[in-house]
Scaffold this motif. Structure first.
Motif, PDB file in Angstrom:
ATOM      1  N   GLU A  27      47.820  45.875  -9.350  1.00  9.77           N
ATOM      2  CA  GLU A  27      46.482  45.296  -9.487  1.00  9.77           C
ATOM      3  C   GLU A  27      45.799  45.150  -8.128  1.00  9.77           C
ATOM      4  OE1 GLU A  27      47.200  41.676 -11.527  1.00  9.77           O
ATOM      5  OE2 GLU A  27      47.313  42.625 -13.520  1.00  9.77           O
ATOM      6  N   GLU A  28      46.575  44.721  -7.127  1.00 10.16           N
ATOM      7  CA  GLU A  28      46.014  44.591  -5.788  1.00 10.16           C
ATOM      8  C   GLU A  28      45.615  45.951  -5.229  1.00 10.16           C
ATOM      9  OE1 GLU A  28      48.873  42.555  -3.420  1.00 10.16           O
ATOM     10  OE2 GLU A  28      48.709  40.666  -4.538  1.00 10.16           O
ATOM     11  N   LEU A  29      46.466  46.962  -5.474  1.00  7.12           N
ATOM     12  CA  LEU A  29      46.179  48.300  -4.985  1.00  7.12           C
ATOM     13  C   LEU A  29      44.903  48.845  -5.618  1.00  7.12           C
ATOM     14  CD1 LEU A  29      47.413  50.553  -3.172  1.00  7.12           C
ATOM     15  CD2 LEU A  29      48.475  51.473  -5.229  1.00  7.12           C
ATOM     16  N   MET A  30      44.736  48.583  -6.923  1.00  2.24           N
ATOM     17  CA  MET A  30      43.576  49.122  -7.624  1.00  2.24           C
ATOM     18  C   MET A  30      42.282  48.403  -7.264  1.00  2.24           C
ATOM     19  SD  MET A  30      44.473  51.753  -9.189  1.00  2.24           S
ATOM     20  CE  MET A  30      42.849  51.994  -9.886  1.00  2.24           C
ATOM     21  N   GLN A  31      42.355  47.340  -6.497  1.00  2.00           N
ATOM     22  CA  GLN A  31      41.150  46.662  -6.024  1.00  2.00           C
ATOM     23  C   GLN A  31      40.557  47.336  -4.796  1.00  2.00           C
ATOM     24  OE1 GLN A  31      39.678  44.146  -7.763  1.00  2.00           O
ATOM     25  NE2 GLN A  31      41.325  44.532  -9.237  1.00  2.00           N
ATOM     26  N   LEU A  32      41.350  48.193  -4.143  1.00  4.18           N
ATOM     27  CA  LEU A  32      40.881  48.848  -2.919  1.00  4.18           C
ATOM     28  C   LEU A  32      39.878  49.936  -3.262  1.00  4.18           C
ATOM     29  CD1 LEU A  32      44.306  49.202  -1.059  1.00  4.18           C
ATOM     30  CD2 LEU A  32      42.545  47.449  -0.712  1.00  4.18           C
ATOM     31  N   PRO A  33      38.704  49.935  -2.650  1.00  2.00           N
ATOM     32  CA  PRO A  33      37.667  50.936  -2.951  1.00  2.00           C
ATOM     33  C   PRO A  33      38.155  52.370  -2.748  1.00  2.00           C
ATOM     34  CG  PRO A  33      36.745  49.124  -1.672  1.00  2.00           C
ATOM     35  CD  PRO A  33      38.226  48.929  -1.684  1.00  2.00           C
ATOM     36  N   GLU A  34      38.945  52.593  -1.672  1.00  2.00           N
ATOM     37  CA  GLU A  34      39.397  53.955  -1.410  1.00  2.00           C
ATOM     38  C   GLU A  34      40.367  54.446  -2.496  1.00  2.00           C
ATOM     39  OE1 GLU A  34      41.781  51.190   1.407  1.00  2.00           O
ATOM     40  OE2 GLU A  34      39.787  51.333   0.488  1.00  2.00           O
ATOM     41  N   VAL A  35      41.183  53.514  -3.034  1.00  2.00           N
ATOM     42  CA  VAL A  35      42.102  53.877  -4.120  1.00  2.00           C
ATOM     43  C   VAL A  35      41.302  54.173  -5.390  1.00  2.00           C
ATOM     44  CG1 VAL A  35      43.975  53.074  -5.603  1.00  2.00           C
ATOM     45  CG2 VAL A  35      44.028  52.586  -3.153  1.00  2.00           C
ATOM     46  N   GLN A  36      40.340  53.333  -5.686  1.00  2.00           N
ATOM     47  CA  GLN A  36      39.499  53.554  -6.862  1.00  2.00           C
ATOM     48  C   GLN A  36      38.774  54.892  -6.775  1.00  2.00           C
ATOM     49  OE1 GLN A  36      36.868  50.225  -7.383  1.00  2.00           O
ATOM     50  NE2 GLN A  36      38.498  48.814  -7.980  1.00  2.00           N
ATOM     51  N   ALA A  37      38.278  55.216  -5.592  1.00  2.00           N
ATOM     52  CA  ALA A  37      37.561  56.482  -5.410  1.00  2.00           C
ATOM     53  C   ALA A  37      38.483  57.673  -5.673  1.00  2.00           C
ATOM     54  CB  ALA A  37      36.980  56.558  -3.998  1.00  2.00           C
ATOM     55  N   GLN A  38      39.735  57.586  -5.175  1.00  2.00           N
ATOM     56  CA  GLN A  38      40.686  58.680  -5.374  1.00  2.00           C
ATOM     57  C   GLN A  38      41.085  58.805  -6.844  1.00  2.00           C
ATOM     58  OE1 GLN A  38      41.444  60.956  -3.416  1.00  2.00           O
ATOM     59  NE2 GLN A  38      43.295  61.937  -4.206  1.00  2.00           N
ATOM     60  N   VAL A  39      41.348  57.661  -7.509  1.00  2.00           N
ATOM     61  CA  VAL A  39      41.706  57.679  -8.920  1.00  2.00           C
ATOM     62  C   VAL A  39      40.559  58.243  -9.754  1.00  2.00           C
ATOM     63  CG1 VAL A  39      42.212  56.235 -10.941  1.00  2.00           C
ATOM     64  CG2 VAL A  39      43.383  55.807  -8.777  1.00  2.00           C
ATOM     65  N   ALA A  40      39.338  57.814  -9.443  1.00  3.35           N
ATOM     66  CA  ALA A  40      38.167  58.306 -10.176  1.00  3.35           C
ATOM     67  C   ALA A  40      38.015  59.815 -10.010  1.00  3.35           C
ATOM     68  CB  ALA A  40      36.909  57.588  -9.693  1.00  3.35           C
ATOM     69  N   LYS A  41      38.280  60.300  -8.799  1.00  3.20           N
ATOM     70  CA  LYS A  41      38.164  61.735  -8.523  1.00  3.20           C
ATOM     71  C   LYS A  41      39.204  62.529  -9.319  1.00  3.20           C
ATOM     72  CE  LYS A  41      38.332  65.043  -4.672  1.00  3.20           C
ATOM     73  NZ  LYS A  41      38.531  65.189  -3.203  1.00  3.20           N
ATOM     74  N   ILE A  42      40.438  62.035  -9.316  1.00  2.24           N
ATOM     75  CA  ILE A  42      41.523  62.723 -10.028  1.00  2.24           C
ATOM     76  C   ILE A  42      41.252  62.761 -11.531  1.00  2.24           C
ATOM     77  CG2 ILE A  42      43.964  62.561 -10.676  1.00  2.24           C
ATOM     78  CD1 ILE A  42      44.453  61.409  -7.854  1.00  2.24           C
ATOM     79  N   LEU A  43      40.868  61.603 -12.110  1.00  5.85           N
ATOM     80  CA  LEU A  43      40.626  61.539 -13.548  1.00  5.85           C
ATOM     81  C   LEU A  43      39.399  62.347 -13.944  1.00  5.85           C
ATOM     82  CD1 LEU A  43      41.492  57.811 -14.349  1.00  5.85           C
ATOM     83  CD2 LEU A  43      42.831  59.840 -14.868  1.00  5.85           C
TER      84      LEU A  43
END
Length: 485
Positions: free
Chosen positions: A399-415
């Motif tokens: 949950e903490e990791l998924m709060q990071l904007p850079e992580v969200q951006a990468q996950v959004a890009k992959i999905l």
């Protein structure tokens, strides 16, 4: 005096009767009649079980269960959990659907052939049977089981169901079950209408997710060949195939799947242990196994002794690209730790263990000596992973990791890349067709919609990933033109 639909409502609201209490009265009457039917059904079950015992003997239950489970072989995985889940659908089937057919079994029973327990009871007790019990037998007897999709829910009251095989809809009174299901869920069992009141008669406890609907549609195609509509008689002819599909789905939902890594190898955890003559030399020769960081970058995170010699370093074994997800820039194959004169390498398949052993032998030569390959039991690994304190800790970290904007951006890009290409991928549940090809038929569109509906469920995902999947599924609908239907 009869109240007209357009007369003032007798409750004093000032509204017309049709716009006020007419519907409420009907609903109240249905609920009252459903309670009476439920009570009568409970009484009837007890009497039918007792009658079955008197007519066919105690052996009939085991014989009928064997037939219901499609005559499993000793090697089939029929355990106590399987029998427990089968019970709620078996018992009503036993008294309303099962018939003694000597051609199917080797054991001889005392009762008549090709007659259901309910038919025999109604015939024997024709002069004394309760009228409601008689109506129940008339409505339920020999009604085939099917797959029912939940269309809508009135929580605590009932549901609207659609038979996926026949296409018919039914509104059922169901207080308890309606609190736990969601639109899109699929139920297996019986549903009938008795004097205008819908009720469930034999319902499997397994909630089937929307993604399994594609397999049911494949079966429906087989049933429909050469037929304009699918009738009860057709379902009777195919009842063993229908049950077989349900048991396959039930088994898959309650069995730990064969888990594979990104290369398609069956998961098997290996720890390769080596003795190395020099940590520095081993690092120099093996650092090239990491393609995402330079040896200098890896060395910057290493631990060194007072003399500046390498004491400990950890780095991944990886490669460029990803076989499963186009948006992933690389694939982690394993992890290597050099700690003094000990080197350990962890991988998750026998194939990767063999490949890494060859690489290490080629690179280290005589400077490294293989000691042991420790293979860890998968079930033990799973128990460790599902340990509650560890699970809570992992959840917090995620949950903490998924709060990071850079992580969200990468996950959004992959999905996003995944969903953009999904329409052109061959999907096993669609018979190996791509969604783009499948939607050209009515059955295909229905199957694709079910898969998308399944993907849109969060299933424990973090809110960001769940929302990204919902947006991705919606994008697929736009690509395939499903929103225009």
């Amino acid at each position: 005096m009869k109240i007209g639909r357009n007369d003032p409502c007798p409750c004093g609201s000032g509204k017309k009767y049709k716009n006020c209490c007419l519907g409420k009265t009907a609903t109240s009457s249905q609920e009252f009649y459903y309670r009476r039917l439920s009570e009568a059904y409970s009484r009837l079950e007890e009497r039918l079980f007792a009658h079955a015992d008197r007519v066919f003997g105690k052996k009939s239950v085991a014989i009928a269960m064997d037939e219901f489970l499609l005559w499993p072989e000793p090697e089939d995985d029929i355990n106590s959990d399987t029998l427990r889940r089968a019970g709620p659908v078996f018992w009503p089937w036993y008294i309303f659907n099962w018939v003694y057919n000597p051609a199917k079994i080797e054991v001889k029973l005392a009762g008549p052939i090709n007659r259901t327990v309910a038919e025999l009871y109604a015939e024997k007790c024709a002069d004394s049977i309760d009228p409601l019990e008689a109506r129940l037998i008339e409505s339920i007897n020999r009604k085939p089981y099917s797959f029912w999709e939940v269309l809508s829910i009135d929580k605590g009251k009932g549901m609207t169901l659609q038979d996926i095989l026949r296409g018919v809809q039914i509104n059922v009174q169901e207080r308890l079950g309606s609190q736990y299901v969601h639109p899109g869920d699929i139920l297996f069992g019986g549903a009938v209408v008795v004097d205008g009141v819908g009720m469930l008669t034999g319902l499997a406890p397994t909630l089937i997710p929307p993604g399994s609907k594609a397999h049911i549609i494949q079966l429906r195609k087989r049933l429909r060949r050469g037929q304009s509509t699918i009738t009860d008689d057709i379902l009777h002819d195919w009842e063993e195939d229908i049950r077989e599909l349900y048991f396959d789905i039930d088994h898959s939902l309650h069995t730990l799947p064969k888990i594979c890594n990104t290369d398609g190898h069956l998961l098997e955890f290996h720890r390769l242990v080596y003795e190395v003559s020099s940590a520095d030399e081993a690092f120099d020769k093996l650092s090239g196994l990491c393609v995402t960081m330079t040896p200098e970058e890896l060395s910057a995170h290493a631990e060194r002794d007072d003399a500046g010699r390498l004491a400990r370093v950890e780095f991944p074994w990886n490669r460029h690209g990803h076989k499963k997800i186009a948006g992933m820039p690389n694939t982690t194959l394993g992890n290597i730790v050099i700690d003094g004169h000990r080197l350990t390498a962890e991988v998750n398949s026998a194939e990767r263990a063999d490949a890494l052993r060859r690489e290490i032998a080629k690179r280290l030569g005589d400077s490294g000596r293989f000691k042991i390959d420790e293979i860890q039991n998968l079930e033990a690994m799973m128990r460790q992973h599902t340990d509650k304190p560890a699970k809570r800790e992992n959840t917090r970290d995620h949950e903490e990791l998924m709060q990071l904007p850079e992580v969200q951006a990468q996950v959004a890009k992959i999905l996003s890349k995944h969903w953009e290409s999904w329409a052109d991928q061959k999907i096993p549940a669609l018979g190996g067709m791509t969604p783009k090809k499948a939607v050209k038929t009515k059955d295909g569109r229905e199957a694709v919609e079910a898969l998308l509906k399944d993907a849109e469920r969060d299933e424990g995902r973090d809110p960001f990933t769940a929302e990204a999947n919902r947006k991705g599924a919606q994008r697929v609908r736009e690509i395939l033109g499903l929103n225009q239907q």
